[in-house]
Scaffold this active site. Structure first.
Site, PDB file in Angstrom:
ATOM      1  CE1 TYR A 109      -0.147   1.463  -1.352  1.00  0.00           C
ATOM      2  CE2 TYR A 109       2.222   1.677  -1.091  1.00  0.00           C
ATOM      3  CZ  TYR A 109       1.057   0.967  -0.895  1.00  0.00           C
ATOM      4  OH  TYR A 109       1.092  -0.236  -0.243  1.00  0.00           O
ATOM      5  CD  GLU A 161      -2.446 -10.657   0.978  1.00  0.00           C
ATOM      6  OE1 GLU A 161      -1.883 -11.699   1.334  1.00  0.00           O
ATOM      7  OE2 GLU A 161      -2.097  -9.529   1.367  1.00  0.00           O
ATOM      8  CG  HIS A 163       1.540  -6.804  -4.010  1.00  0.00           C
ATOM      9  ND1 HIS A 163       2.436  -6.022  -3.336  1.00  0.00           N
ATOM     10  CD2 HIS A 163       2.053  -8.051  -4.013  1.00  0.00           C
ATOM     11  CE1 HIS A 163       3.455  -6.761  -2.929  1.00  0.00           C
ATOM     12  NE2 HIS A 163       3.252  -7.999  -3.337  1.00  0.00           N
ATOM     13  CG  ASP A 210      -1.770   9.115   2.627  1.00  0.00           C
ATOM     14  OD1 ASP A 210      -2.788   8.925   1.937  1.00  0.00           O
ATOM     15  OD2 ASP A 210      -1.205  10.217   2.698  1.00  0.00           O
ATOM     16  CG  ASN A 211      -0.534   2.171   2.522  1.00  0.00           C
ATOM     17  OD1 ASN A 211      -0.910   2.149   3.679  1.00  0.00           O
ATOM     18  ND2 ASN A 211      -1.282   1.749   1.534  1.00  0.00           N
ATOM     19  CE  LYS A 221      -2.321  -0.211  -4.481  1.00  0.00           C
ATOM     20  NZ  LYS A 221      -1.288  -1.251  -4.587  1.00  0.00           N
ATOM     21  CD  GLU A 237      -1.785  22.104  -4.417  1.00  0.00           C
ATOM     22  OE1 GLU A 237      -2.207  22.954  -3.631  1.00  0.00           O
ATOM     23  OE2 GLU A 237      -2.137  22.018  -5.612  1.00  0.00           O
ATOM     24  CE  LYS A 289       2.281 -11.005   0.277  1.00  0.00           C
ATOM     25  NZ  LYS A 289       1.378 -10.038   0.910  1.00  0.00           N
ATOM     26  CG  ASP A 290       5.805 -10.036  -3.324  1.00  0.00           C
ATOM     27  OD1 ASP A 290       4.641 -10.290  -2.948  1.00  0.00           O
ATOM     28  OD2 ASP A 290       6.297  -8.899  -3.278  1.00  0.00           O
TER      29      ASP A 290
END
Length: 182
Positions: A132, A143, A62, A48-49, A72, A28, A169-170
């Site tokens: 996550y 963001e 992030h 959910d991602n 999360k 579970e 970007k990061d």
């Protein structure tokens, strides 16, 4: 599910009970009632991602700001990552400190990250599927991020033979001391 406290207030490692036999395994992955009973937190996940990444991919660090902050529950479905969180809660005694832990698809540990943290991960296996749950919707205007190699944070990212794969970007995220605490 066994819940383990961390150095950070309201941040927990979840250890699900995994049932294995000749067919494979079953567990579970989340139970709202058990989570609330063991942590004292009421969290309702609404998004959910999932990401698929190759070895050396570094995503992060992030976060979402203001009313868009997200708690999360992170886990690895397949593969292995170094998962990293940074406490950005200005009134927290652990402000600016980080936690780095290995998550993988074998142990099935999960990390509950409360609102007010930056989050990122580095893929250590050939590939990884990372999933996550979030308690708030993503908002592009809210963001934020911190450069993963910020010397103030002193995160010990493992050196990989082929180096890291990082988004444009990061690669240009600001340093820790230039962001507004959450």
């Amino acid at each position: 599910m066994r819940v383990e406290s961390t150095l950070f207030k309201d941040c927990f490692v979840l250890h699900p009970q995994v049932f294995r036999d000749e067919r494979g395994y079953f567990f579970e992955s989340f139970n709202q009632g058990s989570f609330e009973q063991q942590t004292g937190l009421k969290t309702q996940f609404i998004q959910d991602n999932q990401s698929y990444s190759q070895r050396g991919t570094l995503r992060g660090l992030h976060f979402q700001t203001g009313v868009c902050q997200q708690a999360k529950l992170v886990r690895v479905i397949q593969g292995e990552v170094l998962d990293v969180i940074v406490d950005l809660r200005q009134d927290s005694p652990t402000f600016g400190q980080h936690l780095a832990m290995v998550l993988n698809g074998v142990e099935q540990k999960q990390l509950f990250v409360p609102r007010g943290f930056a989050h990122g991960f580095l893929v250590l296996s050939e590939t990884a599927i990372f999933a996550y749950k979030c308690d708030n919707y993503y908002n592009k205007e809210a963001e934020g991020g911190i450069y993963y190699k910020d010397p103030i944070l002193a995160i010990d990212w493992p050196q990989l033979e082929q180096g890291y794969i990082i988004s444009d970007k990061d690669a240009i995220l600001p340093s820790f001391n230039t962001i507004q605490p959450l």
